[in-house]
Write an enzyme that holds these catalytic residues in place. Structure first.
Site, mmCIF file in Angstrom:
data_model
loop_
_atom_site.group_PDB
_atom_site.id
_atom_site.type_symbol
_atom_site.label_atom_id
_atom_site.label_comp_id
_atom_site.label_asym_id
_atom_site.label_seq_id
_atom_site.Cartn_x
_atom_site.Cartn_y
_atom_site.Cartn_z
ATOM 1 N N HIS A 223 0.841 -1.199 0.000
ATOM 2 C CA HIS A 223 0.000 0.000 0.000
ATOM 3 C C HIS A 223 0.876 1.249 0.000
ATOM 4 O O HIS A 223 2.084 1.180 0.158
ATOM 5 C CB HIS A 223 -0.939 0.017 1.209
ATOM 6 C CG HIS A 223 -0.247 0.188 2.533
ATOM 7 N ND1 HIS A 223 -0.912 0.482 3.691
ATOM 8 C CD2 HIS A 223 1.058 0.125 2.893
ATOM 9 C CE1 HIS A 223 -0.072 0.577 4.696
ATOM 10 N NE2 HIS A 223 1.131 0.369 4.241
ATOM 11 N N CYS B 203 6.378 6.151 3.746
ATOM 12 C CA CYS B 203 5.041 5.526 3.719
ATOM 13 C C CYS B 203 4.083 6.239 2.773
ATOM 14 O O CYS B 203 3.214 5.613 2.174
ATOM 15 C CB CYS B 203 4.437 5.507 5.121
ATOM 16 S SG CYS B 203 5.324 4.423 6.246
ATOM 17 N N HIS C 286 4.981 0.146 -0.610
ATOM 18 C CA HIS C 286 5.727 -0.721 0.302
ATOM 19 C C HIS C 286 4.765 -1.762 0.875
ATOM 20 O O HIS C 286 3.552 -1.637 0.748
ATOM 21 C CB HIS C 286 6.373 0.099 1.428
ATOM 22 C CG HIS C 286 5.390 0.810 2.297
ATOM 23 N ND1 HIS C 286 4.726 1.969 1.899
ATOM 24 C CD2 HIS C 286 4.932 0.520 3.534
ATOM 25 C CE1 HIS C 286 3.915 2.360 2.866
ATOM 26 N NE2 HIS C 286 4.006 1.497 3.864
ATOM 27 N N HIS D 195 3.797 -4.967 3.995
ATOM 28 C CA HIS D 195 3.870 -5.420 5.383
ATOM 29 C C HIS D 195 3.397 -6.860 5.471
ATOM 30 O O HIS D 195 2.602 -7.320 4.647
ATOM 31 C CB HIS D 195 2.969 -4.575 6.289
ATOM 32 C CG HIS D 195 3.331 -3.138 6.343
ATOM 33 N ND1 HIS D 195 4.366 -2.650 7.114
ATOM 34 C CD2 HIS D 195 2.803 -2.058 5.709
ATOM 35 C CE1 HIS D 195 4.446 -1.330 6.960
ATOM 36 N NE2 HIS D 195 3.517 -0.945 6.106
ATOM 37 N N HIS E 58 -1.138 -10.930 -0.711
ATOM 38 C CA HIS E 58 -0.419 -10.763 -1.973
ATOM 39 C C HIS E 58 -1.210 -9.872 -2.923
ATOM 40 O O HIS E 58 -1.393 -10.180 -4.106
ATOM 41 C CB HIS E 58 -0.086 -12.118 -2.608
ATOM 42 C CG HIS E 58 1.023 -12.810 -1.893
ATOM 43 N ND1 HIS E 58 0.834 -13.462 -0.694
ATOM 44 C CD2 HIS E 58 2.342 -12.922 -2.187
ATOM 45 C CE1 HIS E 58 1.984 -13.967 -0.290
ATOM 46 N NE2 HIS E 58 2.923 -13.638 -1.163
ATOM 47 N N GLU F 120 0.444 -4.150 11.881
ATOM 48 C CA GLU F 120 1.128 -3.788 10.648
ATOM 49 C C GLU F 120 2.610 -4.137 10.732
ATOM 50 O O GLU F 120 3.243 -4.471 9.739
ATOM 51 C CB GLU F 120 0.946 -2.291 10.371
ATOM 52 C CG GLU F 120 1.440 -1.883 9.003
ATOM 53 C CD GLU F 120 1.067 -0.462 8.665
ATOM 54 O OE1 GLU F 120 0.046 -0.265 7.988
ATOM 55 O OE2 GLU F 120 1.808 0.455 9.089
#
Length: 193
Positions: free
Chosen positions: A13, A23, A28, A30, A68, A136
């Protein structure tokens, strides 16, 4: 009594407008952990709040939708949204920025609706979703309860504004489950074996 069921997913995201440039400006990912906390006034015939096996159907499919995948904010730049959808088969578009807080609220709303529309057949005593915790990172999580999930001042989330990619829906046990959820179709838990 409260029980907890843990799920995991990998997701990418961008969280626009946050203070961290990494961010807010770079795609990137998580390794998320999602905890669903269920509560009930009593126990079912199996002396459980809610059989964990019952979470392996629609509940797991909805959470797995994010695995994914790229989670997009519908308010983002149209060119970015178009390119992400072009180059990724698995994506989910939300009406809110995909922060851990908004993941927790969104997942709460989805699972709460599933439970509300499901006929329970094993004597469950008012089982309901108490809260959703979305980890997260190893050190940071967001937790949403009913009040948070339905609080439009945190950003309105109407389920009919969530969009799942065709690939995500094709991988569900029932590719029409979201459509059925939106129109209020009733679901029935499996009978006791």
């Amino acid at each position: 009594m409260v029980i907890r069921k843990l799920f995991r997913f990998e997701n990418a995201h961008i969280v626009r407008h946050c203070t961290s440039r990494r961010c807010s400006r770079s795609l990137h990912g998580h390794s998320y952990k999602v905890e669903l906390l269920f509560e009930a006034e009593g126990l079912d015939r199996g002396q459980m709040v809610y059989d964990f096996g019952l979470t392996k159907g629609m509940i797991r499919d909805f959470i797995d939708s994010f695995d994914h995948a790229i989670t997009l904010w519908s308010g983002d730049d149209p060119a970015y949204l178009r390119d992400m959808k072009r180059w990724s088969e698995r994506w989910v578009e939300l009406p809110v920025n995909p922060s851990a807080e908004q993941f927790a609220r969104t997942i709460f709303l989805l699972i709460d609706r599933v439970l509300d529309q499901t006929e329970k057949v094993n004597g469950e005593a008012g089982v309901r979703l108490k809260s959703v915790i979305v980890h997260e990172t190893e050190t940071g999580y967001a937790q949403a309860d009913r009040r948070d999930a339905y609080d439009s001042t945190m950003g309105p989330i109407s389920l009919d504004t969530i969009v799942f990619s065709e690939r995500v829906m094709a991988e569900w046990r029932d590719s029409k489950m979201f459509e059925k959820l939106l129109v209020g179709e009733r679901f029935v838990n499996p009978s006791i074996i």
